[in-house]
Structure formats: C-alpha cells, structure tokens
Design a protein around this motif. Structure first.
Motif, PDB file in Angstrom:
ATOM      1  N   PHE A  93      20.382  58.374  39.979  1.00  0.00           N
ATOM      2  CA  PHE A  93      20.244  58.119  41.135  1.00  0.00           C
ATOM      3  C   PHE A  93      20.349  59.386  42.136  1.00  0.00           C
ATOM      4  O   PHE A  93      19.805  59.413  43.064  1.00  0.00           O
ATOM      5  CB  PHE A  93      21.263  57.058  41.703  1.00  0.00           C
ATOM      6  N   TYR A  94      21.117  60.331  41.537  1.00  0.00           N
ATOM      7  CA  TYR A  94      21.383  61.448  42.494  1.00  0.00           C
ATOM      8  C   TYR A  94      20.119  62.297  42.562  1.00  0.00           C
ATOM      9  O   TYR A  94      20.313  63.166  43.552  1.00  0.00           O
ATOM     10  CB  TYR A  94      22.557  62.606  41.558  1.00  0.00           C
ATOM     11  N   ASN A  95      19.173  62.172  41.827  1.00  0.00           N
ATOM     12  CA  ASN A  95      17.890  62.876  42.210  1.00  0.00           C
ATOM     13  C   ASN A  95      17.157  62.598  43.384  1.00  0.00           C
ATOM     14  O   ASN A  95      16.532  63.513  43.904  1.00  0.00           O
ATOM     15  CB  ASN A  95      16.949  62.424  41.253  1.00  0.00           C
ATOM     16  N   ASN A 106      24.763  69.889  48.565  1.00  0.00           N
ATOM     17  CA  ASN A 106      25.089  69.840  47.196  1.00  0.00           C
ATOM     18  C   ASN A 106      25.308  68.564  46.714  1.00  0.00           C
ATOM     19  O   ASN A 106      25.858  68.420  45.393  1.00  0.00           O
ATOM     20  CB  ASN A 106      26.096  70.801  46.983  1.00  0.00           C
ATOM     21  N   ALA A 107      25.067  67.506  47.205  1.00  0.00           N
ATOM     22  CA  ALA A 107      25.531  66.237  47.010  1.00  0.00           C
ATOM     23  C   ALA A 107      24.745  65.742  45.375  1.00  0.00           C
ATOM     24  O   ALA A 107      25.504  65.352  44.423  1.00  0.00           O
ATOM     25  CB  ALA A 107      24.891  65.098  47.729  1.00  0.00           C
ATOM     26  N   LYS A 108      23.591  66.277  45.135  1.00  0.00           N
ATOM     27  CA  LYS A 108      23.044  66.037  43.738  1.00  0.00           C
ATOM     28  C   LYS A 108      23.884  66.661  42.776  1.00  0.00           C
ATOM     29  O   LYS A 108      24.217  66.006  41.689  1.00  0.00           O
ATOM     30  CB  LYS A 108      21.632  66.522  43.790  1.00  0.00           C
ATOM     31  N   GLU A 109      24.229  67.893  42.694  1.00  0.00           N
ATOM     32  CA  GLU A 109      25.015  68.707  41.931  1.00  0.00           C
ATOM     33  C   GLU A 109      26.225  68.193  41.487  1.00  0.00           C
ATOM     34  O   GLU A 109      27.019  68.031  40.487  1.00  0.00           O
ATOM     35  CB  GLU A 109      25.169  70.209  42.268  1.00  0.00           C
ATOM     36  N   MET A 110      26.993  67.441  42.600  1.00  0.00           N
ATOM     37  CA  MET A 110      28.508  66.935  42.774  1.00  0.00           C
ATOM     38  C   MET A 110      28.207  65.809  41.429  1.00  0.00           C
ATOM     39  O   MET A 110      29.147  65.543  40.957  1.00  0.00           O
ATOM     40  CB  MET A 110      28.743  66.070  44.080  1.00  0.00           C
ATOM     41  N   PHE A 111      27.035  64.962  41.611  1.00  0.00           N
ATOM     42  CA  PHE A 111      27.094  63.849  40.609  1.00  0.00           C
ATOM     43  C   PHE A 111      26.388  64.326  39.328  1.00  0.00           C
ATOM     44  O   PHE A 111      27.013  63.812  38.175  1.00  0.00           O
ATOM     45  CB  PHE A 111      26.054  62.610  41.022  1.00  0.00           C
ATOM     46  N   GLU A 112      25.369  65.321  39.255  1.00  0.00           N
ATOM     47  CA  GLU A 112      24.437  65.487  38.235  1.00  0.00           C
ATOM     48  C   GLU A 112      25.478  66.339  37.122  1.00  0.00           C
ATOM     49  O   GLU A 112      25.487  66.267  35.870  1.00  0.00           O
ATOM     50  CB  GLU A 112      23.500  66.467  38.815  1.00  0.00           C
ATOM     51  N   ASN A 113      26.661  66.928  37.719  1.00  0.00           N
ATOM     52  CA  ASN A 113      27.526  67.702  36.799  1.00  0.00           C
ATOM     53  C   ASN A 113      28.940  66.973  36.489  1.00  0.00           C
ATOM     54  O   ASN A 113      29.875  67.408  36.296  1.00  0.00           O
ATOM     55  CB  ASN A 113      27.897  69.101  37.601  1.00  0.00           C
ATOM     56  N   ASN A 114      29.095  65.637  37.084  1.00  0.00           N
ATOM     57  CA  ASN A 114      30.138  64.842  36.664  1.00  0.00           C
ATOM     58  C   ASN A 114      29.668  63.526  36.281  1.00  0.00           C
ATOM     59  O   ASN A 114      29.491  62.621  36.961  1.00  0.00           O
ATOM     60  CB  ASN A 114      30.952  64.896  37.914  1.00  0.00           C
ATOM     61  N   ALA A 115      29.666  63.168  34.929  1.00  0.00           N
ATOM     62  CA  ALA A 115      29.123  61.987  34.270  1.00  0.00           C
ATOM     63  C   ALA A 115      30.005  60.874  34.758  1.00  0.00           C
ATOM     64  O   ALA A 115      29.634  59.740  35.057  1.00  0.00           O
ATOM     65  CB  ALA A 115      29.166  62.147  32.835  1.00  0.00           C
ATOM     66  N   GLU A 116      31.349  61.128  34.673  1.00  0.00           N
ATOM     67  CA  GLU A 116      32.515  59.801  35.097  1.00  0.00           C
ATOM     68  C   GLU A 116      32.176  59.445  36.472  1.00  0.00           C
ATOM     69  O   GLU A 116      32.030  58.426  36.816  1.00  0.00           O
ATOM     70  CB  GLU A 116      33.749  60.347  34.872  1.00  0.00           C
ATOM     71  N   SER A 118      29.666  60.128  38.454  1.00  0.00           N
ATOM     72  CA  SER A 118      28.070  59.529  38.573  1.00  0.00           C
ATOM     73  C   SER A 118      28.125  57.821  38.265  1.00  0.00           C
ATOM     74  O   SER A 118      27.532  57.206  38.661  1.00  0.00           O
ATOM     75  CB  SER A 118      27.282  60.327  38.005  1.00  0.00           C
ATOM     76  N   GLN A 119      28.631  57.724  36.975  1.00  0.00           N
ATOM     77  CA  GLN A 119      28.681  56.488  36.317  1.00  0.00           C
ATOM     78  C   GLN A 119      29.494  55.455  37.182  1.00  0.00           C
ATOM     79  O   GLN A 119      28.836  54.370  37.504  1.00  0.00           O
ATOM     80  CB  GLN A 119      29.272  56.435  34.905  1.00  0.00           C
ATOM     81  N   ALA A 120      30.665  55.634  37.740  1.00  0.00           N
ATOM     82  CA  ALA A 120      31.423  54.982  38.572  1.00  0.00           C
ATOM     83  C   ALA A 120      30.870  54.680  39.765  1.00  0.00           C
ATOM     84  O   ALA A 120      30.814  53.496  40.449  1.00  0.00           O
ATOM     85  CB  ALA A 120      32.856  55.412  38.845  1.00  0.00           C
ATOM     86  N   THR A 121      30.065  55.734  40.259  1.00  0.00           N
ATOM     87  CA  THR A 121      29.496  55.455  41.754  1.00  0.00           C
ATOM     88  C   THR A 121      28.243  54.709  41.597  1.00  0.00           C
ATOM     89  O   THR A 121      27.919  53.571  42.601  1.00  0.00           O
ATOM     90  CB  THR A 121      29.186  56.794  42.045  1.00  0.00           C
ATOM     91  N   ALA A 122      27.338  54.930  40.404  1.00  0.00           N
ATOM     92  CA  ALA A 122      26.317  54.012  40.208  1.00  0.00           C
ATOM     93  C   ALA A 122      26.754  52.547  40.031  1.00  0.00           C
ATOM     94  O   ALA A 122      26.046  51.617  40.396  1.00  0.00           O
ATOM     95  CB  ALA A 122      25.608  54.406  38.998  1.00  0.00           C
ATOM     96  N   GLU A 123      27.818  52.214  39.319  1.00  0.00           N
ATOM     97  CA  GLU A 123      28.267  50.848  38.895  1.00  0.00           C
ATOM     98  C   GLU A 123      28.659  50.317  40.157  1.00  0.00           C
ATOM     99  O   GLU A 123      28.201  49.105  40.483  1.00  0.00           O
ATOM    100  CB  GLU A 123      29.165  50.861  37.707  1.00  0.00           C
ATOM    101  N   ARG A 124      29.417  50.884  40.877  1.00  0.00           N
ATOM    102  CA  ARG A 124      30.181  50.272  42.138  1.00  0.00           C
ATOM    103  C   ARG A 124      29.272  49.986  43.258  1.00  0.00           C
ATOM    104  O   ARG A 124      29.013  48.830  43.742  1.00  0.00           O
ATOM    105  CB  ARG A 124      31.368  51.286  42.628  1.00  0.00           C
ATOM    106  N   ASN A 125      28.306  50.939  43.456  1.00  0.00           N
ATOM    107  CA  ASN A 125      27.316  50.686  44.393  1.00  0.00           C
ATOM    108  C   ASN A 125      26.032  50.071  44.130  1.00  0.00           C
ATOM    109  O   ASN A 125      25.462  49.118  44.917  1.00  0.00           O
ATOM    110  CB  ASN A 125      26.849  51.987  44.917  1.00  0.00           C
ATOM    111  N   SER A 126      25.733  49.986  43.038  1.00  0.00           N
ATOM    112  CA  SER A 126      24.722  48.822  42.339  1.00  0.00           C
ATOM    113  C   SER A 126      25.464  47.123  42.632  1.00  0.00           C
ATOM    114  O   SER A 126      24.529  46.335  42.926  1.00  0.00           O
ATOM    115  CB  SER A 126      24.218  49.069  41.326  1.00  0.00           C
ATOM    116  N   SER A 127      26.504  47.146  42.314  1.00  0.00           N
ATOM    117  CA  SER A 127      27.021  46.121  42.384  1.00  0.00           C
ATOM    118  C   SER A 127      27.107  45.408  43.986  1.00  0.00           C
ATOM    119  O   SER A 127      26.804  44.455  44.262  1.00  0.00           O
ATOM    120  CB  SER A 127      28.799  45.929  41.810  1.00  0.00           C
ATOM    121  N   MET A 128      27.577  46.522  44.699  1.00  0.00           N
ATOM    122  CA  MET A 128      27.412  46.232  46.121  1.00  0.00           C
ATOM    123  C   MET A 128      25.933  45.844  46.622  1.00  0.00           C
ATOM    124  O   MET A 128      25.855  44.722  47.387  1.00  0.00           O
ATOM    125  CB  MET A 128      27.936  47.268  47.184  1.00  0.00           C
ATOM    126  N   GLN A 129      25.085  46.584  46.071  1.00  0.00           N
ATOM    127  CA  GLN A 129      23.732  46.062  46.402  1.00  0.00           C
ATOM    128  C   GLN A 129      23.112  44.689  45.997  1.00  0.00           C
ATOM    129  O   GLN A 129      22.355  44.125  46.644  1.00  0.00           O
ATOM    130  CB  GLN A 129      22.712  47.290  45.943  1.00  0.00           C
TER     131      GLN A 129
END
Length: 197
Positions: A93-95, A106-116, A118-129
């Motif tokens: 999603f960070y792309n 630098n938002a993309k790099e914040m997630f691209e370089n931190n897998a944990e 990025s995964q937590a953000t993707a799961e939490r926010n897709s749940s909200m969606q």
C-alpha cells in the motif's frame, strides 16, 4: 459543526441492522457495487494509506473457487448470497503514499523499510475499511453477513497467487431474508466496556 443524521438513518445503519445468513435471489448490480466503493472510500485511514483491496465474488465459477476455502458452516450461505466480498490488505500500500499523503514526503520509506509497522498498518486499516463497507452497504439498502470461518492461506493462493494481497475477512452481500437470522444477541452496556477519564 455537523448535524446529526435522522433516526431512520441511524436505525438503518446500526440499531435495526442485522447480520444476515440468508438472502433473496435479487441480484446486486455492478453499478451498486461501484457506488458502494465510491461511498466507503471516504472513511479515514492512517496517513490516508487505504490498504484495503476488495474482490466482489459474483459469478458461479468464482463462487465455487471461494467455496472450496470456506468452513462447512459458511459454504451454503455464501453460495446463495448474490455477492461475497473478500476484504484483503495490500502489502505494498505504501507505493501509493507519495500521491495519497504528500504531507509527509518520506511516508513511503517509513513503511517500506519496516515490515512489522507496514503489516500492522495494513491489517488494522483494511479492517476499518471493511467496517466502512458494511456501513456503506447498509446505507445503500444492502444487507451484510460478515464472517471469518475460512482458510486464509487457501483464499490467498486461489485469488492472490502473486502474494501481494492478504485476505482479512469476508462479507456476504445482498437483500436479506430475515427467516435465516438468529435471535438478536444483547450488547454489552456502556458501564461494562467504557471509562470516561
């Protein structure tokens, strides 16, 4: 200051809304599904990340593919529902963030370089969606039957073999048949689950 919506709207979205296990045979047109997305996309996500990915399963072939991944108790009702939505997370999603959230360059790099992170953000926010999709569906006159009860790995292998998307949960959509509803369960009270501090 925003005004409260009508009691009718509150009843339709929350108070009288139910989880449906049975649906009429009335189809859900693609135009309604597009309208549904256009409404629910405005729900907020962290840094406007919008990691949700949605597959509207409608055709007989696609339904059979999904059915093979469901636990037995979910097979019949999902085959009978006009649509089943796979709510998934986009692991990349960070792309989109340079366009979606230019406030932090630098938002993309914040997630691209931190897998944990990025995964937590993707799961939490897709749940909200997914929750936004439920509310938007109800506001458009559709009924919903959200569920887990499936093999995530099997769904991902069948529908997302490239590995980019990860299934989160499923929602059956259509025009509900109340005869399939369970008696409505009670909700916990304000005092049981809240504190004002």
């Amino acid at each position: 200051m925003s005004k409260s919506v009508s009691n009718n709207a509150l009843e339709q979205a929350f108070i009288n809304a139910r989880t449906f296990n049975s649906f009429s045979k009335t189809p859900v047109p693609d135009e309604i599904l597009k309208q549904l997305y256009e409404l629910m996309k405005w729900g907020p996500t962290s840094m406007n990340s919008q990691p949700g990915h949605f597959v509207f399963v409608k055709t007989d072939d696609a339904k059979q593919r999904l059915n093979s991944t469901l636990l037995p108790g979910n097979k019949e009702k999902s085959l009978a529902a006009p649509v089943t939505v796979i709510i998934a997370s986009d692991t990349q999603f960070y792309n989109h963030l340079p366009e979606q959230f230019p406030a932090i360059p630098n938002a993309k790099e914040m997630f691209e370089n931190n897998a944990e992170f990025s995964q937590a953000t993707a799961e939490r926010n897709s749940s909200m969606q997914g929750a936004y999709l439920i509310i938007a569906s109800r506001m458009l006159g559709l009924d919903c039957g959200p569920m887990s009860g499936f093999d995530n790995n099997a769904v991902d292998a069948e529908f997302f073999p490239e590995g980019r998307y990860k299934s989160n949960f499923l929602i059956n959509l259509g025009y509900g048949d109340k005869s399939g509803n369970y008696p409505r369960g009670p909700r916990l009270s304000f005092d049981q689950v809240t504190r004002i501090i």
